[in-house]
Write an enzyme that holds these catalytic residues in place. Structure first.
Site, PDB file in Angstrom:
ATOM      1  N   LYS A  85      38.966  32.678  39.535  1.00 13.92           N
ATOM      2  CA  LYS A  85      37.854  33.479  39.013  1.00 13.92           C
ATOM      3  C   LYS A  85      38.313  34.443  37.910  1.00 13.92           C
ATOM      4  CE  LYS A  85      35.181  33.145  43.271  1.00 13.92           C
ATOM      5  NZ  LYS A  85      34.342  33.859  44.255  1.00 13.92           N
TER       6      LYS A  85
ATOM      7  N   TYR B 296      26.059  28.430  41.669  1.00  7.62           N
ATOM      8  CA  TYR B 296      25.916  29.183  42.928  1.00  7.62           C
ATOM      9  C   TYR B 296      24.468  29.186  43.431  1.00  7.62           C
ATOM     10  CZ  TYR B 296      30.668  31.124  43.071  1.00  7.62           C
ATOM     11  OH  TYR B 296      32.035  31.299  43.183  1.00  7.62           O
TER      12      TYR B 296
ATOM     13  N   ASN C  53      37.088  38.045  44.372  1.00  6.39           N
ATOM     14  CA  ASN C  53      38.013  37.561  45.401  1.00  6.39           C
ATOM     15  C   ASN C  53      38.921  36.426  44.910  1.00  6.39           C
ATOM     16  OD1 ASN C  53      36.054  35.622  45.317  1.00  6.39           O
ATOM     17  ND2 ASN C  53      35.676  35.535  47.510  1.00  6.39           N
TER      18      ASN C  53
ATOM     19  N   HIS D 157      37.650  30.435  44.330  1.00  6.85           N
ATOM     20  CA  HIS D 157      36.575  29.742  45.053  1.00  6.85           C
ATOM     21  C   HIS D 157      37.091  28.386  45.509  1.00  6.85           C
ATOM     22  CE1 HIS D 157      32.685  27.889  45.935  1.00  6.85           C
ATOM     23  NE2 HIS D 157      33.150  26.830  45.310  1.00  6.85           N
TER      24      HIS D 157
ATOM     25  N   GLU E 223      30.271  20.038  43.374  1.00  7.51           N
ATOM     26  CA  GLU E 223      31.007  21.016  42.560  1.00  7.51           C
ATOM     27  C   GLU E 223      31.984  20.332  41.598  1.00  7.51           C
ATOM     28  OE1 GLU E 223      32.661  23.907  45.266  1.00  7.51           O
ATOM     29  OE2 GLU E 223      30.687  24.823  45.590  1.00  7.51           O
TER      30      GLU E 223
HETATM   31  P1  CMP Z   1      32.911  32.113  46.912  1.00 10.22           P
HETATM   32  O1  CMP Z   1      33.825  31.456  47.876  1.00 10.22           O
HETATM   33  O2  CMP Z   1      33.032  31.746  45.469  1.00 10.22           O
HETATM   34  O3  CMP Z   1      31.393  31.851  47.375  1.00 10.22           O
HETATM   35  C1  CMP Z   1      30.324  32.724  47.072  1.00 10.22           C
HETATM   36  C2  CMP Z   1      30.793  34.005  46.480  1.00 10.22           C
HETATM   37  O4  CMP Z   1      29.896  35.090  46.598  1.00 10.22           O
HETATM   38  C3  CMP Z   1      32.027  34.508  47.240  1.00 10.22           C
HETATM   39  O5  CMP Z   1      33.132  33.701  47.025  1.00 10.22           O
HETATM   40  C4  CMP Z   1      32.132  35.922  46.717  1.00 10.22           C
HETATM   41  O6  CMP Z   1      32.682  35.983  45.401  1.00 10.22           O
HETATM   42  C5  CMP Z   1      30.651  36.279  46.652  1.00 10.22           C
HETATM   43  N1  CMP Z   1      30.227  37.025  47.842  1.00 10.22           N
HETATM   44  C6  CMP Z   1      30.153  36.588  49.108  1.00 10.22           C
HETATM   45  N2  CMP Z   1      29.717  37.558  49.934  1.00 10.22           N
HETATM   46  C7  CMP Z   1      29.528  38.633  49.150  1.00 10.22           C
HETATM   47  C8  CMP Z   1      29.093  39.953  49.399  1.00 10.22           C
HETATM   48  N3  CMP Z   1      28.769  40.361  50.628  1.00 10.22           N
HETATM   49  N4  CMP Z   1      29.008  40.801  48.352  1.00 10.22           N
HETATM   50  C9  CMP Z   1      29.328  40.388  47.104  1.00 10.22           C
HETATM   51  N5  CMP Z   1      29.747  39.138  46.797  1.00 10.22           N
HETATM   52  C10 CMP Z   1      29.850  38.274  47.809  1.00 10.22           C
END
Ligand code: CMP
Length: 144
Positions: A10, A50, A113, A116, A127
């Site tokens: 990311k 998403y 984070n 993904h 995806e």
């Molecule tokens: P990802 O695995 O890419 O899948 C969905 C994404 O949404 C997740 O990682 C985070 O980047 C984001 N995400 C999931 N939960 C939250 C949350 N509670 N607040 C903000 N972002 C979130």
């Protein structure tokens, strides 16, 4: 079972020069990179990728973040690749991620984070197809 999964390094991780570290974790876990490219998602592309989260309260800020800078998308291949990639990534929220996982080492928040990974075979198919044509994904042995 040999599988393929999609990962996105990311914008937070790419921006902090952590892309190599993330890919190293996947390779050390026995996953092979069979396709990869860097791109800067448009807001509309992030929203389409998403779409399953479109009703969530974080959808807007997630799409804003995902289109805030370049990311690297890659296809990983290996035994049980989907589960293996998710194990090495760790929990979505780095606060809950185990020691040694990608998110424990590199992520800064539940949104930013670092990485993904597809969560199931049907998701992986969607995806991977979202970013790659079949000609962009390497075969182990090339016939011509
Ligand atoms: P990802 O695995 O890419 O899948 C969905 C994404 O949404 C997740 O990682 C985070 O980047 C984001 N995400 C999931 N939960 C939250 C949350 N509670 N607040 C903000 N972002 C979130």
């Amino acid at each position: 079972m040999m599988q393929r999964t999609l990962t996105i390094i990311k914008p937070d991780a790419v921006g902090k020069n952590l892309a190599g570290g993330v890919l190293d974790c996947f390779e050390r876990a026995g996953l092979r990179i069979v396709a990869a490219k860097m791109l800067w998602l448009q807001r509309e592309q992030a929203e389409a990728f998403y779409y399953v989260h479109k009703e969530r309260e974080f959808f807007g800020s997630l799409c804003e973040f995902m289109s805030s800078g370049p990311c690297i998308v890659a296809v990983l291949e290996g035994e049980d690749a989907i589960k293996k990639a998710r194990a090495i990534m760790g929990a979505t929220d780095p606060k809950n991620a185990e020691e040694g996982t990608i998110r424990k080492q590199f992520a800064s928040s539940v949104q930013e984070n670092a990485v993904h990974g597809s969560d199931a075979p049907a998701t992986a198919e969607f995806e991977i197809g979202f970013f790659f044509s079949k000609f962009e994904i390497m075969q182990t042995k090339r016939k011509n």
